[in-house]
Design a protein around this motif. Structure first.
Motif, short mmCIF file in Angstrom:
data_model
loop_
_atom_site.label_atom_id
_atom_site.label_comp_id
_atom_site.label_asym_id
_atom_site.label_seq_id
_atom_site.Cartn_x
_atom_site.Cartn_y
_atom_site.Cartn_z
N THR A 181 -17.99 -2.38 45.28
CA THR A 181 -17.92 -0.96 44.97
C THR A 181 -18.67 -0.14 46.01
N VAL A 182 -19.87 -0.61 46.36
CA VAL A 182 -20.67 0.07 47.39
C VAL A 182 -19.88 0.17 48.69
N ALA A 183 -19.29 -0.94 49.11
CA ALA A 183 -18.56 -0.98 50.38
C ALA A 183 -17.31 -0.11 50.34
N MET A 184 -16.62 -0.11 49.21
CA MET A 184 -15.40 0.68 49.11
C MET A 184 -15.69 2.17 49.28
N ILE A 185 -16.74 2.64 48.60
CA ILE A 185 -17.08 4.07 48.66
C ILE A 185 -17.70 4.42 50.01
N ALA A 186 -18.70 3.64 50.42
CA ALA A 186 -19.44 3.98 51.64
C ALA A 186 -18.63 3.74 52.90
N THR A 187 -18.10 2.53 53.05
CA THR A 187 -17.46 2.16 54.31
C THR A 187 -15.97 2.49 54.36
N THR A 188 -15.24 2.03 53.36
CA THR A 188 -13.79 2.24 53.38
C THR A 188 -13.42 3.72 53.28
N GLU A 189 -14.08 4.43 52.37
CA GLU A 189 -13.71 5.83 52.15
C GLU A 189 -14.44 6.80 53.07
N HIS A 190 -15.69 6.49 53.44
CA HIS A 190 -16.48 7.47 54.19
C HIS A 190 -17.06 6.95 55.51
N LYS A 191 -16.68 5.75 55.92
CA LYS A 191 -17.07 5.20 57.23
C LYS A 191 -18.58 5.10 57.43
N ILE A 192 -19.31 4.84 56.36
CA ILE A 192 -20.76 4.63 56.46
C ILE A 192 -21.02 3.13 56.51
N PRO A 193 -21.55 2.61 57.60
CA PRO A 193 -21.80 1.16 57.71
C PRO A 193 -22.98 0.70 56.84
N ILE A 194 -22.90 -0.55 56.40
CA ILE A 194 -23.93 -1.14 55.54
C ILE A 194 -24.52 -2.36 56.24
N ILE A 195 -25.84 -2.42 56.29
CA ILE A 195 -26.53 -3.62 56.76
C ILE A 195 -27.08 -4.30 55.52
N GLY A 196 -26.67 -5.54 55.29
CA GLY A 196 -27.10 -6.27 54.11
C GLY A 196 -28.26 -7.19 54.39
N ALA A 197 -28.72 -7.87 53.32
CA ALA A 197 -29.85 -8.78 53.45
C ALA A 197 -29.42 -10.24 53.43
N GLU A 198 -28.16 -10.49 53.07
CA GLU A 198 -27.68 -11.88 53.05
C GLU A 198 -26.17 -11.92 53.22
N ALA A 199 -25.66 -13.11 53.52
CA ALA A 199 -24.26 -13.27 53.93
C ALA A 199 -23.26 -12.79 52.90
N ALA A 200 -23.55 -12.95 51.61
CA ALA A 200 -22.61 -12.53 50.57
C ALA A 200 -22.38 -11.02 50.62
N HIS A 201 -23.39 -10.26 51.04
CA HIS A 201 -23.20 -8.82 51.22
C HIS A 201 -22.10 -8.56 52.25
N VAL A 202 -22.15 -9.32 53.33
CA VAL A 202 -21.17 -9.15 54.41
C VAL A 202 -19.79 -9.59 53.95
N GLU A 203 -19.72 -10.67 53.22
CA GLU A 203 -18.44 -11.14 52.70
C GLU A 203 -17.79 -10.11 51.80
N ASN A 204 -18.61 -9.28 51.16
CA ASN A 204 -18.09 -8.29 50.21
C ASN A 204 -18.06 -6.87 50.76
N GLY A 205 -18.12 -6.73 52.09
CA GLY A 205 -17.87 -5.43 52.69
C GLY A 205 -18.94 -4.82 53.56
N ALA A 206 -20.15 -5.42 53.61
CA ALA A 206 -21.18 -4.90 54.51
C ALA A 206 -20.80 -5.23 55.95
N LEU A 207 -21.35 -4.49 56.90
CA LEU A 207 -21.04 -4.71 58.31
C LEU A 207 -21.67 -6.00 58.83
N ALA A 208 -22.95 -6.21 58.54
CA ALA A 208 -23.63 -7.37 59.12
C ALA A 208 -24.96 -7.64 58.42
#
Length: 334
Positions: free
Chosen positions: A246-273
């Motif tokens: 949900t975070v990735a859909m709103i932030a990145t997909t809809e508004h192009k805001i990149p996300i830096i996560g703390a672990e790999a599952a964050h990236v698998e679910n839409g974070a940038l890195a």
């Protein structure tokens, strides 16, 4: 009369067939139940009884659970493991913790801070191994991380927060304002948020905390960040991890805001890195401690274990990078 007699016979036969089918179905269910009982009876009476309480289901905690079980299997210890999940509800975690204690388990694994607090509060006698807890001492679970001193020990999921902020600056050199998203119900998330704020300040960036008290608030809070932040940082937070798509859909997909996560599952679910830990390995550390305890060592004498920094991994979601127009070819954490 003959027609009525034939109809009556046909009806009788049909009812007999239905009753027979019903009995066969009941017999089939009984066989399945017996099969399960037979399967559980394969564990010998000498097997160690281990209870597992996982706070909520999401990829990181699932991996920690798998790593714990793998360590027991590799050690060749015969165990009878009961898996329980609280579904992210603290009241459920408390109920499960009490049940595992009342069942007189030989050892209990608690995955994530809320689960760990529930189990530690339910027993001072049964050995408790925790995992996916950032700072056990700060959470009141042990006397100190170096010398736990009681019936609790385990492995920490402390991530290299400063390195993750360093990664953010490498991938997003134009970023100035960074939103830090976490749940206020998790003490360890607050600790990581403070670490991230310090790291951002050292880089000359502005950090702003955006918090939720439950998963129901994620959409509203993320939407409130639009137009105010250049990037989002997410620590190892269970509520946010479970709602990462949900975070990735709103932030990145809809508004192009990149996300830096703390672990790999964050990236698998839409974070940038991320440059983060491997939760399977974190869980395995806890499993290795459990083996020591089941072989007679006291949890009081086993320090909290941390994954070595050389086990951290750089993970990049290339699809997201392409979507955002970010070149990742020269990115390294060496």
């Amino acid at each position: 009369m003959e027609g009525k007699f034939m109809k009556k016979n046909i009806l009788t036969i049909a009812m007999a067939i239905l009753i027979g089918a019903s009995l066969m179905a009941c017999g089939s269910k009984a066989d399945n139940t017996n099969s399960k009982a037979d399967s559980s009876s394969e564990v010998s009476a000498d097997a160690k009884k281990v209870g597992v309480l996982q706070y909520v289901q999401h990829p990181a905690l699932d991996k920690a659970n798998e790593g714990f079980v793998a360590a027991l299997e590799e050690a060749g210890i015969e165990v009878d493991i009961e898996q329980q999940n609280a579904g992210g509800e603290q009241s459920a975690a408390q109920t499960i913790a009490n049940k595992l204690v009342n069942d007189k388990k030989d050892l209990i694994l608690a995955i994530a801070t809320p689960a760990a607090q529930a189990v530690a509060g339910a027993t001072t006698d049964i050995p408790v191994v925790i995992t996916a807890v950032t700072d056990p001492a700060a959470s009141g679970l042990v006397e100190s991380n170096d010398a736990p001193g009681g019936n609790v020990t385990g492995s920490s999921d402390l991530t290299p927060v400063a390195d993750q902020i360093e990664l953010l600056t490498k991938l997003l050199p134009e970023a100035k304002n960074v939103g830090i998203l976490y749940c206020t119900a998790e003490a360890n998330s607050k600790l990581q948020a403070e670490m991230a704020m310090d790291a951002l300040k050292e880089k000359g960036l502005t950090g702003v905390e955006y918090t939720v008290s439950s998963s129901n608030e994620i959409q509203t809070v993320v939407e409130s960040m639009v137009g105010k932040v250049d990037a989002i940082y997410v620590p190892t937070d269970n509520v946010i991890a479970a709602g990462m798509t949900t975070v990735a859909m709103i932030a990145t997909t809809e508004h192009k805001i990149p996300i830096i996560g703390a672990e790999a599952a964050h990236v698998e679910n839409g974070a940038l890195a991320t440059y983060g830990i491997d939760y399977f390995e974190v869980g395995k550390l806890a499993g290795e401690q459990a083996v020591e305890i089941l072989n007679g060592k006291s949890p009081a004498d086993i320090p909290i274990a941390y994954l070595p920094k050389d086990k951290c991994k750089l993970t990049i979601n290339e699809e997201v990078a392409k979507e955002l127009g970010i070149d990742t070819s020269s990115i390294s954490m060496q």
